[in-house]
Design an enzyme around this catalytic site. Structure first.
Site, mmCIF file in Angstrom:
data_model
loop_
_atom_site.group_PDB
_atom_site.id
_atom_site.type_symbol
_atom_site.label_atom_id
_atom_site.label_comp_id
_atom_site.label_asym_id
_atom_site.label_seq_id
_atom_site.Cartn_x
_atom_site.Cartn_y
_atom_site.Cartn_z
ATOM 1 C CG HIS A 1 -1.646 1.232 1.522
ATOM 2 N ND1 HIS A 1 -1.379 2.300 2.201
ATOM 3 C CD2 HIS A 1 -2.596 1.566 0.652
ATOM 4 C CE1 HIS A 1 -2.211 3.354 2.088
ATOM 5 N NE2 HIS A 1 -3.021 3.173 1.145
ATOM 6 C CB CYS B 1 33.029 2.188 -24.057
ATOM 7 S SG CYS B 1 34.340 0.976 -23.943
#
Length: 806
Positions: free
Chosen positions: A433, A764
């Site tokens: 919840h 990279c």
């Protein structure tokens, strides 16, 4: 389509009846009519319609009284809201049913009982509001559900309580916030045959990732017993993630399995006054997963079919929030509820919001960790609440902007949660919840911290961060951060393929929304360090080391897995698969582990297997480990993990890359070991890349090129080894520069050699992001791809665009 009667069989209602039966019931009826034929089990039952609810109010002359009470509530005063809500609910609970209505409901219940061969059968009584699943607000969980209701008297009581639950504090407050009229919203009730999940297990599933909105996965939460425990946040459930695209091709694309803390379960009560009770879960059950792989895949396929059906019906993408249960007697799987997801389906993922922390020393200020909900950050004073009643008796004031810290929340806490700058709970998982409401409110929440109420103190200033991956982090004090927002539609198009460097699997789904052509570098070290944490050889050989403390830690870590080898292979494969799934079908280049010996030493048990080297940076690392007799068995585990990702999960977009490979002979030796463990270049489309980070890789590029499909330039190591300096030394840091003419010349040589040999070549490294002139240099040479960190993407796109324009 039904007419305006008080009762109807569940299988006769459909989405056209939403005004008469509410969103939840309309959805169940629609699925019973259309998805049962596809093999999806849904328990039968009947519906008490909205007209029955309205008749109940009229018969007892309640509308004007309720309206008067609700209009007199001061919504800024939580006490006023509590008093008003309680008064309305008592009014409804003290009211009577019209005689003909109660008679009809009891007759229908008797008919349902007889269908199952029982005098009085066990049912779930679920409320379903007409506004429950509107796209602009999720009313889910605001009305009550009663489980294991048995017999006419209990049933009528549960129905009356469901009617009253339309006026819980949080429902009244929620409607007020969203400006919904209290009486235009109607309540319907589903009386549905119970699935005996008290003897099996149950949970929820979403047809998207609830944190990032990534579309291509099914996320499943599971716990033993009845499903209320997950929604309440009383347990931290098991979590499974299934990648959708390969599901249809008979692969096993379970890309994540996390064992929860399932110490309690909800089962049937023993006497008529106790419908359900909570008992401790047996130790043997706590240490194993609720679902088998077969059931995980079956449930994921069902959730995918439900999403496909609703998407087709509504003519737009409709992700679904589903509740499921397994009957412990029949062992059958059932869907007990399904509703459209209402948060990410409304979100524009072209607008990217990032939170960046400026404090480089923040690791020292970490006081608590848990499961991150959302991706925001906030600071505020801790306000610890154990219950709403305690707050009343002690005159405790919750101020707007406080950080709510509690054991767990339930729907009655919603009015307070609205005031909080952040929410922290001891218990719960990402579908409890507290997590659902936090997402709706756009408030950062960290659930499942285990001991947040003990670790934090009332009035303590903290910063709550959900922007650093799956793990939510609480820092002591107010940490400075900045919020950046940009629209991807404003970015210019570039011709040079841009890839991303992705270290953390937990951030991969978030990064998938960025413009990219795949992943240029996924480092295994991050996964091993964070998800496995044990030296691979220590895992395989700890029992021979006579180190009881190490063995105890390892045995605790491998709970839920067959053995130590299975743990390493599965954990590594989940990390790789999560990144590969996020960017599928684009290439994801996974670099085999490249720890130095001092870094391996720091892993659990590493001290037993690692040498003390004078200069680990140029010592026993990368390729030289993989074929060595001392380490080969551990490298085999990496190969098995890659094979599992590609061949069992169906993620054929994974490319492997060998780091720090000094000679062509080494490359050949590594390839031979790979084949020994089932990885062969070219087989099943497997590509092999080489990290070009040594001058020897460039000088011998023509020879290396014969055995690989591509080079990826590692500019960090290439710069230090070309210039002969230690990049960790501050004394020579001023010389370190990838734009040095010697480094540029060596990169130029490699790109030309790769082009000549018809193999791919990319880079990279940070260089192209940090230095536009370096980006221009690479683009001018015709580099095939540039891979950058996600936080550099916007800057790099602009730099490359400027170069390409010239």
């Amino acid at each position: 389509m039904i007419t305006s009667t008080f009762l109807e069989d569940l299988h006769k209602v459909s989405l056209e009846d939403i005004e008469l039966v509410g969103g939840k019931n309309a959805s169940l009826g629609e699925m019973l009519q259309n998805l049962t034929a596809l093999g999806i089990n849904i328990p039968g039952g009947f519906v008490i319609t909205v007209p029955a609810y309205r008749r109940f109010l009229q018969y007892n002359k309640l509308e004007k009284e309720i309206e008067s009470i609700v209009n007199n509530i001061n919504y800024d005063d939580i006490e006023s809201l509590r008093r008003g809500g309680l008064e309305v609910r008592q009014l409804i609970k003290n009211s009577k049913f019209p005689g003909d209505m109660s008679k009809a409901i009891i007759e229908k219940y008797t008919e349902l009982s007889q269908k199952y061969g029982q005098e009085v059968t066990d049912v779930a009584v679920r409320s379903s509001a007409t506004a429950e699943d509107l796209p602009d607000a999720s009313f889910a969980g605001q009305q009550e559900t009663y489980l294991n209701v048995r017999g006419p008297a209990s049933l009528m009581n549960a129905v009356r309580n469901c009617f009253a639950s339309l006026f819980t504090d949080r429902a009244i407050s929620y409607r007020q916030t969203f400006k919904y009229n209290h009486f235009t919203i109607g309540l319907s009730i589903c009386v549905q045959k119970m699935v005996r999940s008290d003897l099996g297990c149950s949970g929820v599933a979403f047809s998207l990732d609830t944190e990032s909105g990534f579309k291509d996965v099914v996320v499943i939460n599971a716990s033993f017993g009845l499903g209320e425990m997950i929604v309440q946040g009383s347990v931290s459930p098991d979590e499974y993630i299934v990648f959708k695209p390969p599901l249809k091709e008979n692969f096993t694309p379970i890309i994540e399995k996390k064992l929860g803390v399932k110490d309690k379960m909800m089962v049937y009560g023993d006497d008529p006054d106790e419908r359900v009770k909570i008992i401790p879960t047996e130790k043997s059950l706590q240490n194993r997963f609720c679902l088998t792989d077969e059931t995980i895949l079956k449930l994921a396929k069902w959730v995918q079919r439900i999403e496909d059906y609703y998407t087709n019906k509504k003519q737009k993408w409709t992700p679904m929030d589903v509740e499921w249960a397994i009957d412990g007697l029949s062992k059958e799987l059932f869907i007990v509820q399904a509703r459209p997801e209402t948060i990410h389906s409304q979100k524009n993922h072209r607008i990217i919001t990032e939170y960046k922390i400026k404090d480089g020393n923040r690791a020292e200020k970490i006081v608590l960790k848990g499961i991150a909900v959302g991706d925001k950050m906030a600071s505020g004073k801790v306000n610890i609440l154990y219950s709403l009643d305690k707050r009343v008796t002690e005159g405790h004031v919750f101020k707007a902007g406080d950080v709510l810290v509690t054991d767990m929340t339930d729907p009655d806490w919603e009015p307070i949660m609205k005031k909080a700058s952040a929410i922290i709970t001891n218990k719960g998982g990402r579908t409890c919840h507290a997590a659902i409401v936090a997402r709706e409110l756009g408030v950062p929440a960290i659930v499942g911290t285990l001991n947040g109420t003990e670790e934090l103190s009332g009035g303590q200033m903290v910063t709550v961060s959900c922007g650093e991956g799956d793990e939510g982090i609480v820092y002591d004090g107010e940490i400075e951060f900045r919020r950046e927002e940009y629209n991807l539609d404003d970015l210019p198009e570039v011709k040079t393929p841009l890839m991303l460097n992705v270290a953390s699997p937990s951030m991969a789904f978030h990064f998938s929304h960025l413009p990219n052509k795949g992943v240029g570098l996924a480092r295994e070290e991050f996964i091993i360090n964070n998800y496995i944490q044990v030296h691979p050889l220590a895992l395989l050989r700890h029992k021979k080391l006579n180190d009881e403390a190490l063995t105890a830690i390892i045995e605790k870590r491998i709970r839920g897995f067959e053995n130590e080898e299975d743990f390493f292979i599965q954990k590594l494969s989940y990390g790789i698969a999560k990144i590969a799934a996020a960017f599928y079908p684009n290439k994801v280049i996974v670099r085999f582990s490249d720890f130095k010996s001092n870094e391996y030493f720091n892993l659990l048990g590493g001290s037993y297997f690692e040498p003390k080297e004078e200069n680990p940076m140029i010592g026993w690392r990368g390729a030289s480990r993989y074929y060595s007799e001392q380490y080969k068995e551990a490298f085999g585990l990496e190969c098995k993990a890659i094979k599992r990702v590609r061949e069992e999960m169906g993620l054929k977009n994974v490319v492997v890359m060998i780091p720090f490979c000094r000679t062509v002979t080494e490359l050949i030796k590594v390839h031979e070991v790979m084949q020994e463990y089932g990885l062969k270049r070219g087989e099943a489309g497997l590509e092999l890349f080489l990290m070009a980070e040594l001058p020897s890789n460039v000088l011998m590029a023509d020879e290396f090129a014969k055995h690989i499909d591509g080079f990826s330039i590692g500019s960090n190591d290439l710069t230090q080894l070309t210039l002969g300096l230690d990049r960790d030394s501050s004394l020579v840091a001023h010389i370190y520069d990838e734009r040095n003419e010697a480094v540029k010349r060596i990169i130029k040589m490699l790109i030309e050699s790769a082009k000549k040999n018809n193999v791919k070549v990319g880079i990279c490294g940070q260089g192209p992001s940090d230095f536009p002139d370096f980006a221009q240099f690479l683009v001018d040479l015709g580099i095939d791809s540039i891979s950058v960190t996600p936080d550099s993407l916007v800057k790099t796109v602009k730099a490359i665009h400027a170069v390409e324009k010239k």
